[in-house]
Every structure is written in structure tokens, then in C-alpha cells.
Design a protein around this motif. Sequence first.
Motif, PDB file in Angstrom:
ATOM      1  N   GLU A 118       3.290  20.796  -0.752  1.00  0.00           N
ATOM      2  CA  GLU A 118       1.949  21.721  -0.594  1.00  0.00           C
ATOM      3  C   GLU A 118       1.751  21.569   0.848  1.00  0.00           C
ATOM      4  O   GLU A 118       0.476  22.399   0.933  1.00  0.00           O
ATOM      5  CB  GLU A 118       1.094  21.297  -1.443  1.00  0.00           C
ATOM      6  N   ALA A 119       2.194  21.256   1.615  1.00  0.00           N
ATOM      7  CA  ALA A 119       1.796  21.109   2.937  1.00  0.00           C
ATOM      8  C   ALA A 119       0.319  20.626   3.168  1.00  0.00           C
ATOM      9  O   ALA A 119      -0.671  21.444   3.361  1.00  0.00           O
ATOM     10  CB  ALA A 119       1.996  22.627   3.657  1.00  0.00           C
ATOM     11  N   ARG A 120      -0.056  19.444   2.555  1.00  0.00           N
ATOM     12  CA  ARG A 120      -1.270  18.901   2.476  1.00  0.00           C
ATOM     13  C   ARG A 120      -1.262  17.447   3.050  1.00  0.00           C
ATOM     14  O   ARG A 120      -0.509  16.682   2.592  1.00  0.00           O
ATOM     15  CB  ARG A 120      -1.651  18.913   1.121  1.00  0.00           C
ATOM     16  N   PHE A 121      -2.207  17.107   3.783  1.00  0.00           N
ATOM     17  CA  PHE A 121      -2.549  15.797   4.246  1.00  0.00           C
ATOM     18  C   PHE A 121      -3.168  15.000   2.918  1.00  0.00           C
ATOM     19  O   PHE A 121      -4.491  15.531   2.518  1.00  0.00           O
ATOM     20  CB  PHE A 121      -3.364  15.762   5.570  1.00  0.00           C
ATOM     21  N   PRO A 122      -2.865  13.746   2.540  1.00  0.00           N
ATOM     22  CA  PRO A 122      -3.399  13.188   1.808  1.00  0.00           C
ATOM     23  C   PRO A 122      -4.821  12.285   2.107  1.00  0.00           C
ATOM     24  O   PRO A 122      -4.754  11.230   2.318  1.00  0.00           O
ATOM     25  CB  PRO A 122      -2.515  12.023   1.202  1.00  0.00           C
ATOM     26  N   ALA A 123      -5.716  13.142   2.369  1.00  0.00           N
ATOM     27  CA  ALA A 123      -6.826  12.378   2.897  1.00  0.00           C
ATOM     28  C   ALA A 123      -7.853  11.498   2.310  1.00  0.00           C
ATOM     29  O   ALA A 123      -8.234  10.725   2.456  1.00  0.00           O
ATOM     30  CB  ALA A 123      -7.896  13.712   3.235  1.00  0.00           C
ATOM     31  N   GLU A 124      -7.184  11.634   0.788  1.00  0.00           N
ATOM     32  CA  GLU A 124      -7.905  10.676  -0.148  1.00  0.00           C
ATOM     33  C   GLU A 124      -7.416   9.061   0.210  1.00  0.00           C
ATOM     34  O   GLU A 124      -8.071   8.343  -0.475  1.00  0.00           O
ATOM     35  CB  GLU A 124      -7.553  10.984  -1.719  1.00  0.00           C
TER      36      GLU A 124
ATOM     37  N   PRO B 101       3.512   7.568  -4.239  1.00  0.00           N
ATOM     38  CA  PRO B 101       3.328   8.566  -5.296  1.00  0.00           C
ATOM     39  C   PRO B 101       2.943   9.803  -4.964  1.00  0.00           C
ATOM     40  O   PRO B 101       2.902  10.864  -5.915  1.00  0.00           O
ATOM     41  CB  PRO B 101       2.347   7.649  -6.215  1.00  0.00           C
ATOM     42  N   LEU B 102       2.209   9.992  -4.049  1.00  0.00           N
ATOM     43  CA  LEU B 102       1.522  11.090  -3.297  1.00  0.00           C
ATOM     44  C   LEU B 102       2.258  12.129  -2.706  1.00  0.00           C
ATOM     45  O   LEU B 102       2.155  13.283  -2.558  1.00  0.00           O
ATOM     46  CB  LEU B 102       0.213  11.051  -2.724  1.00  0.00           C
ATOM     47  N   ILE B 103       3.229  11.357  -1.576  1.00  0.00           N
ATOM     48  CA  ILE B 103       3.672  11.988  -0.512  1.00  0.00           C
ATOM     49  C   ILE B 103       4.590  13.100  -0.572  1.00  0.00           C
ATOM     50  O   ILE B 103       4.508  14.237  -0.121  1.00  0.00           O
ATOM     51  CB  ILE B 103       4.255  11.067   0.538  1.00  0.00           C
TER      52      ILE B 103
ATOM     53  N   PHE C  89       1.004  -1.161   0.037  1.00  0.00           N
ATOM     54  CA  PHE C  89      -0.112  -0.078   0.007  1.00  0.00           C
ATOM     55  C   PHE C  89       0.940   1.171   0.034  1.00  0.00           C
ATOM     56  O   PHE C  89       0.580   2.270  -0.728  1.00  0.00           O
ATOM     57  CB  PHE C  89      -0.795   0.110   1.215  1.00  0.00           C
ATOM     58  N   VAL C  90       1.988   1.171   0.844  1.00  0.00           N
ATOM     59  CA  VAL C  90       2.973   2.310   1.028  1.00  0.00           C
ATOM     60  C   VAL C  90       3.560   2.708  -0.399  1.00  0.00           C
ATOM     61  O   VAL C  90       3.572   3.863  -0.992  1.00  0.00           O
ATOM     62  CB  VAL C  90       3.993   2.148   1.985  1.00  0.00           C
ATOM     63  N   ASP C  91       4.362   1.563  -1.003  1.00  0.00           N
ATOM     64  CA  ASP C  91       4.575   1.796  -2.237  1.00  0.00           C
ATOM     65  C   ASP C  91       3.741   2.109  -3.319  1.00  0.00           C
ATOM     66  O   ASP C  91       4.404   3.096  -4.069  1.00  0.00           O
ATOM     67  CB  ASP C  91       5.392   0.540  -2.533  1.00  0.00           C
ATOM     68  N   GLU C  92       2.709   1.690  -3.395  1.00  0.00           N
ATOM     69  CA  GLU C  92       1.794   2.023  -4.802  1.00  0.00           C
ATOM     70  C   GLU C  92       0.927   3.113  -4.651  1.00  0.00           C
ATOM     71  O   GLU C  92       0.387   3.461  -5.719  1.00  0.00           O
ATOM     72  CB  GLU C  92       1.041   0.405  -4.927  1.00  0.00           C
TER      73      GLU C  92
END
Lengths: 387, 248
Positions: A45-51, A37-39, A30-33
Motif C-alpha cells: 500500500e506504499a504506507r509507512f507503519p507509523a503506528e 506482520p504489518l510490513i 519486536f521485528v518478528d512479532e
Amino acid sequence: MRSLDPLDLYEIDDLLSDEERMIRDAVARFVDEKALPLIPKCFDEARFPAELIPEIADLGLLGSSLEGYGCAGLNATSYGLICQELERGDSGLRSFVSVQSSLCMYPIHAFGSEEQKERWLPEMAAGRVIGCFGLTEPHGGSDPSNMKTRARKDGDDWILNGAKMWITNGNIADIAIVWAQTDDGVQGFIVEKDFDGYEAREIHAKMSLRASITSELYFDNVRVPDANRLPNVKGLKGPLSCLNQARYGITWGPIGAATACLKEALDYCGERELFGRPVSATQSAQVKLADMARRITSAKLLSWRLGRLKDEGKLHPSQVSLAKWNNVRMALDIARECRDLLGGSGITLEYSAIRHALNLESVITYEGTETVHQLVIGRELTGHNAF
Amino acid sequence: MKILVTLKRVVDYNVRVRVKSDGSGVETDGVKMSINPFDEIALEEALRIKERGEAEEVIVASIGGDEVQQQLRTGLAMGADRAIQVSADGDVQPLTAARTFLKLVEKEEPGIVFLGKQAIDDDANQTGQMLAALWDRPQATFASKVELADGKATVAREVDSGLETIEVDLPAVLTSDLRLNEPRFVKLPEIMKAKRKPLETLSLEDLGVERAGGIEAVSYEPPPQRGGGKVVESVDELVSELKSKGLL
């Protein structure tokens, strides 16, 4: 002679059960795929990936060590491995899961009424209700016995006044587990986001945990029904037992961050040629890399032992302190040294070392600063409380 | 209907493969091993067929030492109902694998045997085809889309010229291509449940499989290192460089 896995020189993998390895590998995938790619962009952008929350919930990562109420009921080592893999991605991701699982779901599970458990835990395990944990206050975090936030009984309700600071998930939280002084000692309250007088303000301009939300919480005469008070604990042992759960996970997380940094540095030094040979063929690089492997190996063994002690019900908070101190310090130092080994590349978000180093500056501070944990061990050794 | 899915244990696709220093094979000590990705796709498709109500049971099978139980447990955690390990030492060649799966087919009588189109370790791309021949049933290989109706499978196959759609009578052998689906993530509670699902162990001898010995691996060597590139100043120079190498 057989060759060893550079990232597992002591074959600590063999100490894990098949299920534990499968759990780790599932989270790693999960972390790799999905996450990695988002982190870097989220951090930028100082954004939490809530998606990612629905997928995190779907995998079973929220409240994974709790029994019942839609939770997976995994053992302590499995929870640790989850933290390790998430933090291999980013400390912010691991912080999100630590807070939801150990600081919010755990106290409801351990100290809540049956109605509270049934109302909140399945929704929290499914990621539809997000929690945050309010203990630390603006005047300082290391001295919770000096808590200023107060709850006063008013008929069947409580009136809450005060402020909490450095609250992970604050602005996305549907509920806050808030600890407040009462005439009966410290008690925990479930504050719902639409209660009048409750406000969360996001803290901006952070240079660390940028892919995570950090907030201040304000309580201005917030009326909380008694049904939202955690009935089964009074005193600081409530919040401190939550912290002990979370800190246990935090001993594992930085192993992931440090491993990510070492792997990246090994690859980089192996490919980068200077003076006609790879950087990894130089003594100065090898001494650094070898020392990192040594420190990661000992950190892994500490956390592994801690997990087994926890499952045997023998875990002592001072043991957690030793590992939190050792492992976060280990990872912070390694991330900084890897940043250096990567040269100019190391200052960009294309590589992960500087992101991990910056994140770990928070991890070494929150959940008991390094000094606090050193003083816990000092007290354990000498019998003198030097706080 | 039952679906039998075969899972091969291979070096994980993310691992940089290293040849052993004596050239006798590929290094697997301390190397992460996984389900062959094409087999994982085959299992995903079988699970989706079952979830649509078009199959009742998904069985996963693997040939090898006790270490293949890890891959079988992963398959069970993905959602397979039960697992069969056929224990065997050493190299298992495609014909041996096909003969073994034929014995499992006779035992289980599945409507579909779903395999990966090939394993990423030896890239043989033979087992599915050999099994179809031994079983004397149709095959639809390199599947990128599978639909079932009225005892037939309609399969879009990835071929050099594009997609070819064929219809085969069931029971049949299907093999998966890369684009058939994206396998699901294993959920942690399912890993715990997988512990309690049945895993049966048989041996090549129990099944009466005769080992095939047609292929002998003589030596392994890593691919040659790539030479450095060259920057040319103009298109003319590029063309003459390519011509001098016989590439134009």
C-alpha cells in the motif's frame, strides 16, 4: 561431528557480548512479532507503519548510541545489531531509525547547544518528535560541496532558500536538520515544520522503500531564529560526520536483509520437490546457497570489525565505505538470486526476497552510491582524487 | 512480599527441533536458546504484581551451567531485582528441581513461587506440583488470571471444562498458563542496567540437594513424517474412506 547454524557458519555470535546478543534478540522479537506482520501490506500500500513508532521508542531504539537525554548509550556493535535486525524486517524500518538516530539526533547531540539538546533529544528519543535530514538536493546527491540551498543572516535570524530531495521521513517530520551554504561555510539549521515558507511534498510512485516516506523539502524565504542554528560545526564535515554514523549502521542493515532472504530460500528449497527430490538436493541450488552463506559470513565479519574499531575511536571513513559497498552489494545480489530460487512465488509479497531486492536498490544508491564508495577506496589506495 | 520466579533455559520456541543423529538427545549446538515461554509469562505476572505495589521484590532463579546466566540476565532486564543461579551439570529432573527450589524458598521465604506450568522441552508439568507438596503449601496451577488480596490469591485456572476459580492462602505455588498475560519486550536501556543487578551463584551441593534419579532417557527419535493427503471426489467417498480406516 556437531552441526553448525546455517545462518552463522563462523559462529560470529561468540564474538558478541551477552548484552549485545540480548539487544539483538530483543529487537529481533519486536521485528518478528510486531513489524513483520504489518510490513508486506504496508509495502503493497506504499504506507509507512507509523503506528510502530511508540513501540520502537519504548524499546529504546531511537538515538540508542547517544549518552544522556533519555538515550540508552549503547556501543557501536549494539547499534549495528539493531540496524541488522530492523532491516531483516524491512529497509524502510531501518531507514526510519537510521535517520532519526544518526542523521537527526546525532548532529544535535554532537553540534547543538545545551538548550537545543534539552529541547529536542528527550522528545526525539521518545518518538514524540520525528526528524528528517536535508542534505541532498534535486541537482544531485554525490556532490554536496556544490550546495545550492543558502541561508542569509537577517538581524538575529536567518533566511533560508532552496530545496532538498529524497528526504526520508520528510512528511512525518516535526523538524528538519537542513544544511545550507552561508557566508561562513555550510551550517546546519533546525527547521520546525510550522515555519512559514517550509513545505514537504511526498514522492509517490516509488518501486523501492515503499514502506517508508520519501519527500522533497522546499524553503521559500523561511525565517529561522539563530537559536535554531547548530552552533558547534561549520563546513561539510558537519553533514559528512552524520553520514558516517548512518553509513556505519547501513553496513549492518543489509546483513539482516540478506539473512532473511537466505533463510527463506533454504526453507523453500528444502520443502519444494522437483524431479522427485527437494530443490536443495540439487547442485545448482546448493552452489547458489553456499555462495550466499560465504558472502553473508564475510559481510558480518567486516561489520563486526568496524564496530570494534568505532568503539575504540579508530574508525576511518574509508573503512566504512568499503563495508557499505561490500555489504549492500552482497545483499542486493543475494536478494535477487533468492527471488530467482523461489520461482514464481518469488514475485509475490508473500515472500520477502523481491521486497528486499527492491528496497536494496535504494540502499545501494543512498548514503553514497556504490561508485562513490569505490572511488573513496580508490583515493585511499592511490592518493588521487578521481571524483 | 517476595516473589520467586523460576526460569528454565530451553530451545527457543521458533527453532525447528532436531534430534541428534545418535538419538541421545536434541541438538542444542548453535541453536537459539531462550527462557521457557511459560516461565516468561510467570515472570511477567510477578512484575505486574510488583508494579501494582503488591510485592516488594522479584527474584529469578535457574538451575544449570553458566549458560543459564543468559536467561537470568534477560529476566533481570525484564525487571526482576536479582537472580540466583544454582549450578548443576547434566539432566535436572523435576524432583531435583523441586527440591532445589524448596531450598531457595527456605532461604528467601517468598510469598509466591511462580513457575511456568511446564517447560516446552520435556513438557513434564511436575515441578510446581512437587514443590507445593514438598513445601506443604497450596498450589494453583494453569493460572490464566491472578488477583491478590488479604494474604490470599484468587486464581482462575484453565481446566478441560473451561475456567475454574480457586482461592489459596499465601504463601503458595502458582504456575502460569499461556493466556495469563503477554510478556513485555525487553527495553535496551534495561539490558544495560541488568548488568549491574546482583546475580548470586550457588550449587546443588551448597544447598544440600539430593539429586533424584527416577527417570532415564533411553532414546530420542523425531516424530514420523506425515504421509501425503488424498483428495476425494465426493462426500460418499470421504465417508467410506473414513470408515475403512476405522475413524467413523
